[in-house]
Design a protein around this motif. Structure first.
Motif, short mmCIF file in Angstrom:
data_model
loop_
_atom_site.label_atom_id
_atom_site.label_comp_id
_atom_site.label_asym_id
_atom_site.label_seq_id
_atom_site.Cartn_x
_atom_site.Cartn_y
_atom_site.Cartn_z
N SER A 97 0.84 -1.20 0.00
CA SER A 97 0.00 0.00 0.00
C SER A 97 0.87 1.25 0.00
CB SER A 97 -0.90 -0.01 1.24
OG SER A 97 -1.65 1.18 1.31
N GLY A 98 0.55 2.19 -0.87
CA GLY A 98 1.30 3.43 -0.98
C GLY A 98 2.37 3.41 -2.05
N GLN A 174 -5.27 -3.51 -3.93
CA GLN A 174 -5.99 -2.92 -5.05
C GLN A 174 -5.05 -1.94 -5.74
OE1 GLN A 174 -9.84 -1.32 -4.18
NE2 GLN A 174 -10.20 -0.56 -6.25
N GLU A 176 -4.69 1.30 -8.48
CA GLU A 176 -5.33 2.38 -9.24
C GLU A 176 -4.42 2.77 -10.40
OE1 GLU A 176 -7.05 6.96 -8.75
OE2 GLU A 176 -6.02 5.98 -7.06
N ARG A 263 -0.95 3.80 -8.50
CA ARG A 263 -0.61 3.67 -7.08
C ARG A 263 -1.26 2.40 -6.52
NH1 ARG A 263 0.69 7.16 -2.77
NH2 ARG A 263 0.62 9.00 -4.12
N ARG A 265 -3.19 0.58 -3.52
CA ARG A 265 -4.10 0.93 -2.43
C ARG A 265 -4.24 -0.25 -1.46
NH1 ARG A 265 -4.37 6.40 -2.92
NH2 ARG A 265 -5.09 7.04 -5.00
N GLU A 266 -4.50 0.09 -0.20
CA GLU A 266 -4.69 -0.95 0.81
C GLU A 266 -6.14 -1.44 0.76
OE1 GLU A 266 -3.81 -1.83 5.55
OE2 GLU A 266 -3.65 0.19 4.75
N ASN A 267 -6.35 -2.48 -0.01
CA ASN A 267 -7.67 -3.03 -0.19
C ASN A 267 -7.51 -4.45 -0.72
OD1 ASN A 267 -10.22 -3.80 -1.34
ND2 ASN A 267 -10.82 -1.64 -1.34
#
Length: 276
Positions: A97-98, A174, A176, A263, A265-267
């Motif tokens: 994430s990030g 996830q 993006e 990017r 994502r935390e998902n």
């Protein structure tokens, strides 16, 4: 996909060698795999093999033999063995994430080669695509090893969307995609707008339709290019945000494109979102 046999050999070899670079490795040995008609022009075969050998040498690898088969349709590729320390192996399952996502070649080879088959591609567009398809991902691999990438994958038959989905699923995140940040080969969007789309793009989209979300207004030709298969495409590399500037510098030092396209994502939906 190209008429010149030397170019054909270079592209096929680069496509095979890039599989090793995609995992942070160094190509070591290569074996030719050739299908060619027994009654075919041997000069064409000679040029195909010469193109492949040029890329093997450029990669610093050794050609150690190969296999040939009598076949009506010419085919050529390499079986490549590479080396990487286990601690430096970079797979597609480590994105965090990030992380920022970089793409090291523009998209569009599938669209351009479809236009070439239809004899509708300009000479400039054809030369641009051939240059990109025959470019090794060696520089991008060196840069990501220098800076420390979390994950990487090359972009080939499943298109950008497909390979990002593999990364999302393997990393349990996830992803993006910034549609307005993507870079494309010369005239690729023009040909996509004319409907010169390879069949693989439609198959890719159908297969992934339940795992792709859209946000904002996105040009339909860009969506076609995101799903379109690529030949010897660039690498998508996940880099920690705090190291993104270092990675940009490392790429520039090696004359490699610098293009942040998304990017992490935390998902745990394991989907990708394409945002306009």
């Amino acid at each position: 996909m190209v008429d010149d046999p030397y170019d054909f050999g270079q592209i096929a070899a680069a496509n095979a060698l890039n599989d090793v670079y995609a995992m942070g490795g160094r190509p070591l040995l290569a074996m030719n795999i050739v299908c060619f008609p027994e009654c075919g022009e041997l000069e064409l075969l000679k040029e195909i093999l010469a193109g492949g050998l040029a890329k093997i040498k450029e990669a610093g690898a050794l050609l150690v033999g190969g296999h040939s088969v009598d076949d009506n349709e010419p085919k050529y590729g390499l079986a490549v063995t590479g080396l990487v320390k286990p601690s430096r192996l970079i797979g597609n399952g480590g994105a965090r994430s990030g992380d920022m996502l970089f793409l090291t070649k523009p998209l569009g080879s599938g669209i351009i080669t479809t236009a070439m088959k239809a004899e509708m591609a300009s000479g400039e567009a054809s030369r641009d695509a051939i240059q990109w398809m025959s470019t090794l991902n060696r520089a991008a691999c060196e840069a990501m090893q220098e800076v420390g990438a979390h994950a990487a994958t090359d972009v080939t038959g499943f298109g950008l969307a497909g390979h990002l989905l593999e990364m999302a699923a393997s990393s349990q995140v996830q992803i993006e995609v910034f549609a307005d940040k993507l870079q494309f080969m010369r005239e690729a969007r023009d040909y996509a707008g004319m409907g010169l789309i390879p069949g693989g793009a439609y198959r890719n989209r159908d297969y992934m339709q339940d795992r792709v979300e859209y946000q904002g207004k996105i040009d339909p030709t860009v969506i076609d290019l995101i799903f379109s298969p690529e030949t010897s495409g660039g690498m998508v590399i996940a880099i920690a945000e705090e190291r993104a500037d270092l990675f940009k510098q490392a790429l520039r030092e090696r004359n490699c494109p610098v293009n942040i396209i998304g990017r992490v994502r935390e998902n745990q939906s394991h989907k990708i979102t394409i945002s306009g």
